[in-house]
Design a protein around this motif. Sequence first.
Motif, mmCIF file in Angstrom:
data_model
loop_
_atom_site.group_PDB
_atom_site.id
_atom_site.type_symbol
_atom_site.label_atom_id
_atom_site.label_comp_id
_atom_site.label_asym_id
_atom_site.label_seq_id
_atom_site.Cartn_x
_atom_site.Cartn_y
_atom_site.Cartn_z
ATOM 1 N N LEU A 16 0.778 -1.168 0.033
ATOM 2 C CA LEU A 16 0.181 0.073 0.059
ATOM 3 C C LEU A 16 0.787 1.255 0.270
ATOM 4 C CD1 LEU A 16 -2.806 1.088 0.147
ATOM 5 C CD2 LEU A 16 -2.706 1.070 2.584
ATOM 6 N N GLY A 17 1.916 1.172 0.655
ATOM 7 C CA GLY A 17 2.662 2.363 0.826
ATOM 8 C C GLY A 17 3.612 2.655 -0.333
ATOM 9 N N LEU A 18 3.889 1.534 -1.119
ATOM 10 C CA LEU A 18 4.396 1.711 -2.411
ATOM 11 C C LEU A 18 3.530 2.212 -3.463
ATOM 12 C CD1 LEU A 18 6.624 -1.455 -2.485
ATOM 13 C CD2 LEU A 18 7.467 0.920 -2.294
ATOM 14 N N TYR A 19 2.323 1.688 -3.512
ATOM 15 C CA TYR A 19 1.308 2.196 -4.312
ATOM 16 C C TYR A 19 1.155 3.818 -4.249
ATOM 17 C CZ TYR A 19 -0.674 -1.897 -6.641
ATOM 18 O OH TYR A 19 -0.865 -2.917 -7.065
ATOM 19 N N VAL A 20 1.040 4.242 -2.999
ATOM 20 C CA VAL A 20 1.054 5.664 -2.615
ATOM 21 C C VAL A 20 2.159 6.404 -3.064
ATOM 22 C CG1 VAL A 20 0.773 7.359 -0.626
ATOM 23 C CG2 VAL A 20 -0.539 5.437 -0.469
ATOM 24 N N PHE A 21 3.272 5.882 -2.757
ATOM 25 C CA PHE A 21 4.612 6.382 -3.189
ATOM 26 C C PHE A 21 4.587 6.609 -4.783
ATOM 27 C CE2 PHE A 21 8.734 5.740 -5.269
ATOM 28 C CZ PHE A 21 9.474 6.683 -4.833
ATOM 29 N N PHE A 22 4.191 5.689 -5.692
ATOM 30 C CA PHE A 22 3.982 5.607 -7.054
ATOM 31 C C PHE A 22 3.030 6.667 -7.526
ATOM 32 C CE2 PHE A 22 3.052 3.860 -11.491
ATOM 33 C CZ PHE A 22 4.074 4.517 -11.854
ATOM 34 N N PHE A 23 1.923 6.671 -6.825
ATOM 35 C CA PHE A 23 0.852 7.841 -7.382
ATOM 36 C C PHE A 23 1.291 9.059 -7.095
ATOM 37 C CE2 PHE A 23 -2.616 10.467 -5.832
ATOM 38 C CZ PHE A 23 -3.260 10.388 -6.892
ATOM 39 N N LEU A 24 1.939 9.333 -5.821
ATOM 40 C CA LEU A 24 2.533 10.785 -5.583
ATOM 41 C C LEU A 24 3.652 11.110 -6.695
ATOM 42 C CD1 LEU A 24 2.728 10.719 -1.630
ATOM 43 C CD2 LEU A 24 1.135 11.982 -3.281
ATOM 44 N N TRP A 25 4.675 9.903 -6.947
ATOM 45 C CA TRP A 25 5.684 10.366 -7.925
ATOM 46 C C TRP A 25 5.078 10.923 -9.168
ATOM 47 C CZ3 TRP A 25 10.893 8.650 -8.616
ATOM 48 C CH2 TRP A 25 11.506 8.639 -9.567
ATOM 49 N N TRP A 26 3.986 10.105 -9.594
ATOM 50 C CA TRP A 26 3.410 10.418 -10.960
ATOM 51 C C TRP A 26 2.828 11.561 -10.994
ATOM 52 C CZ3 TRP A 26 -0.919 11.633 -13.510
ATOM 53 C CH2 TRP A 26 -1.077 11.539 -14.721
ATOM 54 N N THR A 27 2.101 11.822 -9.922
ATOM 55 C CA THR A 27 1.105 13.062 -9.563
ATOM 56 C C THR A 27 2.003 14.274 -9.666
ATOM 57 O OG1 THR A 27 -0.859 11.973 -8.708
ATOM 58 C CG2 THR A 27 -0.605 14.252 -8.556
ATOM 59 N N LEU A 28 3.057 14.272 -8.912
ATOM 60 C CA LEU A 28 3.997 15.488 -8.660
ATOM 61 C C LEU A 28 4.587 15.701 -10.001
ATOM 62 C CD1 LEU A 28 5.085 14.730 -5.072
ATOM 63 C CD2 LEU A 28 3.599 16.454 -5.865
ATOM 64 N N PHE A 29 5.061 14.690 -10.681
ATOM 65 C CA PHE A 29 5.916 14.948 -12.008
ATOM 66 C C PHE A 29 5.042 15.366 -12.990
ATOM 67 C CE2 PHE A 29 9.767 12.684 -10.217
ATOM 68 C CZ PHE A 29 10.643 13.684 -10.432
ATOM 69 N N ALA A 30 3.809 14.593 -13.155
ATOM 70 C CA ALA A 30 2.812 14.978 -14.232
ATOM 71 C C ALA A 30 2.296 16.662 -13.975
ATOM 72 C CB ALA A 30 1.739 13.950 -14.308
ATOM 73 N N TRP A 50 7.832 16.353 -18.090
ATOM 74 C CA TRP A 50 6.629 16.020 -17.158
ATOM 75 C C TRP A 50 6.334 14.412 -17.479
ATOM 76 C CZ3 TRP A 50 2.111 14.275 -18.772
ATOM 77 C CH2 TRP A 50 1.673 14.358 -19.925
ATOM 78 N N PHE A 51 6.328 14.432 -18.885
ATOM 79 C CA PHE A 51 5.874 12.931 -19.100
ATOM 80 C C PHE A 51 7.032 12.034 -18.853
ATOM 81 C CE2 PHE A 51 5.357 9.510 -22.470
ATOM 82 C CZ PHE A 51 4.242 8.997 -22.273
ATOM 83 N N PHE A 52 8.248 12.273 -19.552
ATOM 84 C CA PHE A 52 9.563 11.389 -19.326
ATOM 85 C C PHE A 52 9.498 11.078 -17.801
ATOM 86 C CE2 PHE A 52 13.703 10.822 -18.508
ATOM 87 C CZ PHE A 52 14.100 9.944 -19.288
ATOM 88 N N TYR A 53 9.374 12.222 -16.940
ATOM 89 C CA TYR A 53 9.930 11.690 -15.468
ATOM 90 C C TYR A 53 8.800 10.991 -14.903
ATOM 91 C CZ TYR A 53 14.024 14.448 -15.732
ATOM 92 O OH TYR A 53 15.112 15.045 -16.198
ATOM 93 N N SER A 54 7.561 11.396 -15.276
ATOM 94 C CA SER A 54 6.329 10.695 -14.648
ATOM 95 C C SER A 54 6.062 9.286 -15.149
ATOM 96 C CB SER A 54 5.032 11.460 -14.697
ATOM 97 O OG SER A 54 4.641 11.717 -15.966
ATOM 98 N N CYS A 55 6.199 8.858 -16.295
ATOM 99 C CA CYS A 55 5.974 7.840 -17.111
ATOM 100 C C CYS A 55 6.947 6.740 -17.623
ATOM 101 C CB CYS A 55 4.924 7.997 -18.510
ATOM 102 S SG CYS A 55 3.299 8.895 -17.901
ATOM 103 N N VAL A 56 8.010 7.626 -18.357
ATOM 104 C CA VAL A 56 9.067 6.894 -18.721
ATOM 105 C C VAL A 56 10.110 6.470 -17.639
ATOM 106 C CG1 VAL A 56 10.995 6.779 -20.563
ATOM 107 C CG2 VAL A 56 8.624 7.917 -21.078
ATOM 108 N N ALA A 57 10.580 7.230 -16.929
ATOM 109 C CA ALA A 57 11.372 7.149 -15.876
ATOM 110 C C ALA A 57 10.859 6.593 -14.578
ATOM 111 C CB ALA A 57 12.159 8.498 -15.660
ATOM 112 N N TYR A 59 8.246 4.755 -14.122
ATOM 113 C CA TYR A 59 7.885 2.949 -14.271
ATOM 114 C C TYR A 59 9.136 2.205 -13.960
ATOM 115 C CZ TYR A 59 6.137 -1.354 -15.567
ATOM 116 O OH TYR A 59 5.665 -2.747 -15.757
ATOM 117 N N PRO A 60 10.231 2.295 -14.770
ATOM 118 C CA PRO A 60 11.458 1.516 -14.353
ATOM 119 C C PRO A 60 12.017 1.719 -12.861
ATOM 120 C CG PRO A 60 11.754 2.640 -16.401
ATOM 121 C CD PRO A 60 10.432 3.132 -15.826
ATOM 122 N N ALA A 61 11.951 3.166 -12.659
ATOM 123 C CA ALA A 61 12.498 3.278 -10.951
ATOM 124 C C ALA A 61 11.584 2.659 -9.996
ATOM 125 C CB ALA A 61 12.592 4.896 -10.937
#
Length: 94
Positions: A16-30, A50-57, A59-61
């Motif tokens: 759950l914490g990792l899902y929240v982390f990824f959601f925040l990562w994506w939202t903050l960059f996007a 914004w697209f590169f850091y939220s989606c391309v970078a 996901y692998p991170a």
Amino acid sequence: MRKIFRQADREAYITLGLYVFFFLWWTLFAFGLGAGDPDEYSYVLGLPAWFFYSCVAGYPAVTLILWLVVRRWFADIPLDAANDDERDENKGDE
């Protein structure tokens, strides 16, 4: 048996914490880098930053983080442990 439930609860909270982390990562960059006039966007490898850091970078991170977390803190729990406990209890009755 209690140990299995504690481990499962811990893994659920970590997930759950990792899902929240990824959601925040994506939202903050996007929405952080993507806010404003599109003419003022910066680009990374031909994509808006914004697209590169939220989606391309991102996901692998996050995939790498998930792999490390699973290797470090998740345990292999046998799914038939409950049946083994019941068999052990029934052997005492015989």
